[in-house]
Design a protein around this motif. Structure first.
Motif, PDB file in Angstrom:
ATOM      1  N   PRO A 164      -1.311  12.782  -3.977  1.00 49.09           N
ATOM      2  CA  PRO A 164      -0.520  11.562  -3.767  1.00 49.09           C
ATOM      3  C   PRO A 164       0.648  11.852  -2.844  1.00 49.09           C
ATOM      4  O   PRO A 164       1.189  12.956  -2.837  1.00 49.09           O
ATOM      5  CB  PRO A 164      -0.033  11.192  -5.176  1.00 49.09           C
ATOM      6  N   GLN A 215       0.817  -1.205   0.000  1.00 53.47           N
ATOM      7  CA  GLN A 215       0.000   0.000   0.000  1.00 53.47           C
ATOM      8  C   GLN A 215       0.856   1.263   0.000  1.00 53.47           C
ATOM      9  O   GLN A 215       2.057   1.243   0.261  1.00 53.47           O
ATOM     10  CB  GLN A 215      -0.899   0.033   1.245  1.00 53.47           C
ATOM     11  N   ASN A 216       0.178   2.387  -0.262  1.00 51.33           N
ATOM     12  CA  ASN A 216       0.644   3.698   0.167  1.00 51.33           C
ATOM     13  C   ASN A 216      -0.508   4.291   0.969  1.00 51.33           C
ATOM     14  O   ASN A 216      -1.659   3.852   0.815  1.00 51.33           O
ATOM     15  CB  ASN A 216       1.070   4.584  -1.014  1.00 51.33           C
ATOM     16  N   ASN A 245      -8.445   5.351   0.793  1.00 54.35           N
ATOM     17  CA  ASN A 245      -9.508   5.296  -0.222  1.00 54.35           C
ATOM     18  C   ASN A 245     -10.137   3.913  -0.314  1.00 54.35           C
ATOM     19  O   ASN A 245     -11.368   3.776  -0.458  1.00 54.35           O
ATOM     20  CB  ASN A 245      -8.945   5.702  -1.590  1.00 54.35           C
ATOM     21  N   GLU A 246      -9.309   2.874  -0.236  1.00 51.42           N
ATOM     22  CA  GLU A 246      -9.844   1.516  -0.370  1.00 51.42           C
ATOM     23  C   GLU A 246     -10.700   1.130   0.825  1.00 51.42           C
ATOM     24  O   GLU A 246     -11.738   0.471   0.670  1.00 51.42           O
ATOM     25  CB  GLU A 246      -8.696   0.531  -0.562  1.00 51.42           C
ATOM     26  N   GLY A 302       2.691   1.522  -9.050  1.00 50.58           N
ATOM     27  CA  GLY A 302       3.196   1.659  -7.684  1.00 50.58           C
ATOM     28  C   GLY A 302       4.329   0.709  -7.339  1.00 50.58           C
ATOM     29  O   GLY A 302       5.061   0.937  -6.377  1.00 50.58           O
ATOM     30  N   TYR A 329       3.535   9.823  -2.684  1.00 48.93           N
ATOM     31  CA  TYR A 329       4.706   9.029  -3.045  1.00 48.93           C
ATOM     32  C   TYR A 329       6.005   9.777  -2.756  1.00 48.93           C
ATOM     33  O   TYR A 329       6.929   9.260  -2.155  1.00 48.93           O
ATOM     34  CB  TYR A 329       4.673   8.656  -4.533  1.00 48.93           C
ATOM     35  N   HIS A 385      -2.402   6.958   0.946  1.00 49.94           N
ATOM     36  CA  HIS A 385      -3.554   7.556   0.287  1.00 49.94           C
ATOM     37  C   HIS A 385      -4.482   6.486  -0.283  1.00 49.94           C
ATOM     38  O   HIS A 385      -5.704   6.553  -0.124  1.00 49.94           O
ATOM     39  CB  HIS A 385      -3.069   8.495  -0.827  1.00 49.94           C
ATOM     40  N   ARG A 386      -3.912   5.497  -0.960  1.00 54.93           N
ATOM     41  CA  ARG A 386      -4.738   4.445  -1.524  1.00 54.93           C
ATOM     42  C   ARG A 386      -5.382   3.596  -0.435  1.00 54.93           C
ATOM     43  O   ARG A 386      -6.528   3.157  -0.560  1.00 54.93           O
ATOM     44  CB  ARG A 386      -3.928   3.553  -2.465  1.00 54.93           C
TER      45      ARG A 386
END
Length: 418
Positions: free
Chosen positions: A178, A84-85, A91-92, A236, A180, A87-88
């Motif tokens: 994002p 993961q990161n 959201n998930e 990613g 990253y 932010h995702r």
């Protein structure tokens, strides 16, 4: 990866009366529910190292029904256990709960901490200040579904207020940006150097000594990603196997020998703190000559699980009248040298103590405090736990007064954060 949210939530939706919407919002019809402080862990998709997560989840029931509270934690944990990161991940979790429960809205706020890679400067590892949580970088993120999609909605105000009861502030949380480039140093360094997602493996290393071995190791890391059910070519993960191998190869330097100029030769590179080459005698007994260097940062790699651990080292030693006091930089080099091995904390503590004792043979005490990622991301998963070890050699092993004085000094410094 194979677990489905629907299977988790089914059977945990319960009927619950609400109130008429003309009166207000409560219960199973509009009453905000927030579960705070879920301690989880996840794995950074840029470098494959675990990162810590404190998750706060809220939802607004609708249809005269509520969901079992434990399912909010369970769903969050399922998505956290994937590459993961932050932010995702937020959201998930938000989308999965919204689609499975069908509430009026879902809000997710995550506090994430990633261990940072020390930089090499002139042969010495960069160290981190206490304000940086000894090398951890925090990134707060939030996500919303349903009525929480409107960032200016009053429902966010209510959600924020309930978190503030526990001292949690969501105002600086990233929503759409994002993370990253600011999240993982391994990933951001590659992006800045023009590698990363487009180029993947850095071919320059293939021409260096050991390049063939590194290529084989990178291929093995790609196979691991395939075995997890991931696609190593997705944006990613492009470059991730190489970054993971870079992390592991930091510890090839464990075969180096400790340079005599760093430690062990009192006449080479050591200076007295009082400028005259001697320790001022403040009275009788060993305590008068007890010197200390506290809060020396370190990072290392657990040899049992190949996961990092990091923390601080406190060193105390009894010096003779004619001996100089060791510079802090020399002690830091010593700590850094032993940290660059595949290690266990008990051995690290003993090795540092024995090295200092080889010069200051009257007495040495070493305390190591560390956070172990292997205790967060596997086994008992005790987020927030820390481990302390102690080694005492020479006169300090029998001088309880001097030992207590040193430990008291460490305690005071730790409490004050200095």
């Amino acid at each position: 990866y194979k677990q489905k949210v629907k299977d988790i939530v089914d059977g945990a939706l319960f009927p619950e009366a609400g109130v008429d919407s003309r009166i207000g919002h409560a219960g199973g019809a509009g009453g905000l529910v927030v579960v705070r402080g879920l301690d989880l862990f996840s794995y950074c998709e840029s470098c494959l190292l675990p990162f810590k997560v404190r998750c706060h989840v809220g939802y607004i029931p609708s249809g005269q029904r509520v969901v079992g509270l434990s399912k909010l934690s369970r769903v969050s944990d399922v998505f956290a256990r994937r590459l993961q990161n932050p932010h995702r991940l937020a959201n998930e979790i938000s989308a999965a709960l919204y689609n499975s429960i069908r509430p009026a809205g879902v809000a997710v706020f995550l506090q994430c901490w990633h261990i940072q890679f020390p930089e090499e400067e002139d042969g010495h590892a960069q160290v981190f200040s206490s304000e940086e949580m000894h090398g951890w970088k925090e990134v707060p993120v939030r996500a919303g579904s349903g009525v929480f999609e409107d960032e200016k909605s009053n429902v966010w105000t209510d959600f924020s207020a309930l978190l503030k009861f526990k001292g949690v502030n969501i105002e600086k949380a990233q929503v759409k940006q994002p993370v990253y480039q600011s999240w993982c140093i391994a990933g951001s360094k590659e992006l800045c150097n023009g590698h990363g997602a487009k180029n993947g493996f850095n071919s320059r290393n293939a021409t260096k000594p050991g390049g063939t071995n590194q290529s084989a190791m990178t291929s093995a890391a790609i196979s691991i990603l395939h075995a997890l059910g991931e696609d190593p070519s997705r944006a990613g993960l492009a470059g991730t196997p190489h970054r993971f191998i870079q992390w592991l190869t930091n510890f090839k330097r464990s075969s180096l020998e400790l340079k005599p100029s760093l430690f062990g030769n009192p006449n080479s590179g050591w200076q007295s703190h009082n400028g005259n080459g001697k320790i001022k005698n403040l009275g009788n007994g060993y305590m008068s000559n007890l010197c200390s260097e506290l809060n020396l940062p370190f990072w290392s790699q657990c040899e049992h699980h190949l996961l990092p651990f990091q923390g601080v080292v406190h060193i105390g030693y009894i010096a003779d009248e004619e001996q100089v006091v060791v510079e802090r930089s020399s002690m830091q080099s010593l700590v850094h040298f032993y940290g660059y091995h595949l290690q266990v904390q008990e051995r690290l503590t003993r090795q540092i103590a024995e090295s200092v004792y080889s010069v200051f043979s009257r007495g040495v005490i070493v305390v190591v405090e560390a956070n172990h990622i292997c205790m967060i991301s596997r086994g008992i998963e005790k987020v927030g736990s820390s481990t302390a070890t102690i080694a005492v050699l020479g006169h300090l092993a029998s001088d309880s007064e001097a030992k207590a004085k040193f430990l008291q000094t460490v305690s005071k410094r730790s409490a004050s954060g200095s």
